[in-house]
Design an enzyme around this catalytic site. Structure first.
Site, PDB file in Angstrom:
ATOM      1  N   TYR A 129       3.899   1.121 -20.089  1.00  0.00           N
ATOM      2  CA  TYR A 129       2.444   1.238 -20.153  1.00  0.00           C
ATOM      3  C   TYR A 129       2.045   2.563 -20.797  1.00  0.00           C
ATOM      4  O   TYR A 129       2.634   3.607 -20.498  1.00  0.00           O
ATOM      5  CB  TYR A 129       1.823   1.215 -18.747  1.00  0.00           C
ATOM      6  CG  TYR A 129       2.040  -0.044 -17.941  1.00  0.00           C
ATOM      7  CD1 TYR A 129       2.663  -1.164 -18.476  1.00  0.00           C
ATOM      8  CD2 TYR A 129       1.619  -0.101 -16.624  1.00  0.00           C
ATOM      9  CE1 TYR A 129       2.859  -2.308 -17.727  1.00  0.00           C
ATOM     10  CE2 TYR A 129       1.808  -1.238 -15.848  1.00  0.00           C
ATOM     11  CZ  TYR A 129       2.438  -2.339 -16.413  1.00  0.00           C
ATOM     12  OH  TYR A 129       2.633  -3.461 -15.651  1.00  0.00           O
ATOM     13  N   GLU A 186     -12.691  -2.639   4.847  1.00  0.00           N
ATOM     14  CA  GLU A 186     -13.484  -3.589   4.047  1.00  0.00           C
ATOM     15  C   GLU A 186     -14.940  -3.175   3.860  1.00  0.00           C
ATOM     16  O   GLU A 186     -15.668  -3.788   3.073  1.00  0.00           O
ATOM     17  CB  GLU A 186     -13.421  -4.969   4.696  1.00  0.00           C
ATOM     18  CG  GLU A 186     -12.015  -5.555   4.684  1.00  0.00           C
ATOM     19  CD  GLU A 186     -11.874  -6.818   5.518  1.00  0.00           C
ATOM     20  OE1 GLU A 186     -11.016  -7.651   5.182  1.00  0.00           O
ATOM     21  OE2 GLU A 186     -12.630  -6.969   6.520  1.00  0.00           O
TER      22      GLU A 186
END
Length: 445
Positions: free
Chosen positions: A339, A415
């Site tokens: 990458y 969350e």
């Protein structure tokens, strides 16, 4: 009409138009924020479903099917099977303007989950010949759920959008299975940034060790380029009691390992950028009284600068080859470029940071040091200007040292960060479209 009156009229008209545009943008952002808040429970439910049913890279079949069904339900033009299992949704706004791409990665990792959750992953598979669990140990389940929410929010205001949004749900960010292509590289190769051509791309990554409510970013080189290497040291096998009768690849390999450590400490300008050369595994020999014929080692390279990357590659070859030769052995060096650097276009970054500050609060948007972790979002940024940032997912008040890092069995996300994730991507999209319409352009790297 005399000139002074004409100038005054033009000035007032210009101010009125500017005020109207700002007021219109603020109203649109407020509508999006309200919708994002109303979707929180749905996004949490999506995330838990993905977390409980993780899939490895290039095998995200169920995940892709659920994403495609959702985008189709919103009336989007949807393509599946892009880059193996990728899904691309196209949302055309009611007004002309640029094409903005938003990306989420979908794949899990070969990690056995230890966190005791009602939606804990119990998925098992074989990976590289070993039995293992499968887990969303890097938060890609949250990325998918957040972007699905963003798709619903932006669809609700599509008539007011000044452009087109391309939703990219990408497989195999963690790398494709051996012998396969995948990830952002393959999606770009297959034309995901074309038809229509993307003008800018945005992406976020959850961070388990950054507090909820905080957003971090960095202009320029943000995450490292990653390469892998393999070195085979070939000696001459002999009896362990008579090492002078052969060439010992184990001792030679030990010298190579130590030599590699001098690359970062002695060959690179570390005041400019960080770099890493790690030996991750070394294998050789089968018995205590046999000097083997060869030793194999593998490792990873991380760099934030192209010239430093070239220096590292050159020095690995020189060190391994010359140390081996000095011992009468032979070194075979192979380096695989993987990458590139995740590079946030500086002009685009400066242009968009105020959007993040507006939605998260100026004190909650912070510049972060460059990271030696890697991200294949970089392949998109090689083609179009891109901005990649980090969303806090650690419970407020928790100590960083108590939060499990990414890629571990204890990785966990709070969350309550999902709404900010949705709002931030929506604001970036709409604000970019609005600024693009005013003639503000961005330049590539």
């Amino acid at each position: 009409m005399n000139k002074p009156l004409l100038y005054a009229t033009s000035f007032l008209l210009g101010n009125c138009l500017t005020y109207h545009a700002v007021a219109q943008s603020a109203t649109l952002n407020a509508r999006m924020d309200k919708t994002a808040e109303s979707l929180e429970k749905k996004v949490v439910s999506w995330r838990r479903d993905f977390h409980q049913h993780p899939e490895l890279g290039n095998r995200e079949f169920q995940t892709a099917a659920k994403i495609a069904a959702h985008l189709q339900s919103l009336g989007m033009e949807v393509k599946t099977g892009v880059g193996k299992t990728g899904v691309v949704g196209l949302l055309k706004g009611g007004k002309p303007g640029p094409v903005v791409a938003l990306r989420a990665d979908m794949d899990g990792l070969p990690v056995t989950e230890r966190v005791d959750l009602p939606f804990k992953s119990e998925v098992r598979t074989e990976y590289n010949g070993q039995q293992t669990g499968v887990m969303h140990a890097c938060g890609h389940d949250t990325h998918v759920a957040i972007l699905m929410g963003v798709a619903e929010v932006l669809t609700s205001v599509k008539n007011d959008l000044k452009g087109t949004v391309k939703f990219i749900f990408q497989p195999a960010e963690e790398g494709a299975p051996e012998g396969e292509e995948g990830g952002a590289y393959l999606m770009v190769k297959e034309g995901v940034l074309e038809s229509p051509k993307v003008d800018a791309i945005f992406g976020l990554h959850i961070n388990s060790q950054t507090e909820v409510g905080t957003i971090k970013y960095r202009p320029g080189a943000t995450m490292a380029a990653v390469d892998s290497y393999a070195i085979k040291i070939k000696g001459k096998q002999t009896h362990g009691a008579a090492p002078w009768s052969g060439v010992d690849p184990i001792v030679t390999s030990a010298q190579v390992v130590m030599g590699l450590q001098t690359i970062v400490s002695r060959n690179l300008p570390l005041t400019e950028n960080a770099a890493v050369v790690t030996v991750g595994a070394i294998h050789g020999g089968i018995r205590q009284n046999i000097i083997p014929e060869e030793v194999n080692m593998i490792g990873t390279i991380r760099s934030l600068d192209v010239e430093m990357q070239k220096t590292i590659h050159r020095r690995i070859n020189e060190i391994a080859t010359n140390i081996a030769e000095s011992a009468g052995a032979k070194a075979d060096v192979k380096i695989d470029v993987m990458y590139p650097v995740t590079y946030n276009d500086p002009k685009l970054t400066d242009q968009m940071v105020p959007s993040l500050e507006a939605v998260a609060g100026k004190n909650n948007v912070k510049i972060t040091p460059a990271q030696t972790g890697a991200e294949d979002f970089s392949f998109y940024q090689q083609k179009v200007p891109g901005f990649f940032y980090f969303l806090g997912g650690m419970t407020k008040g928790k100590k960083v040292e108590e939060a499990a890092p990414h890629h571990t069995p204890d990785f966990q996300i709070d969350e309550s960060c999902f709404v900010l994730g949705m709002k931030s991507l929506c604001h970036l999209t709409v604000d970019y479209m609005d600024q693009f319409g005013k003639g503000l352009a961005v330049s590539g790297k």
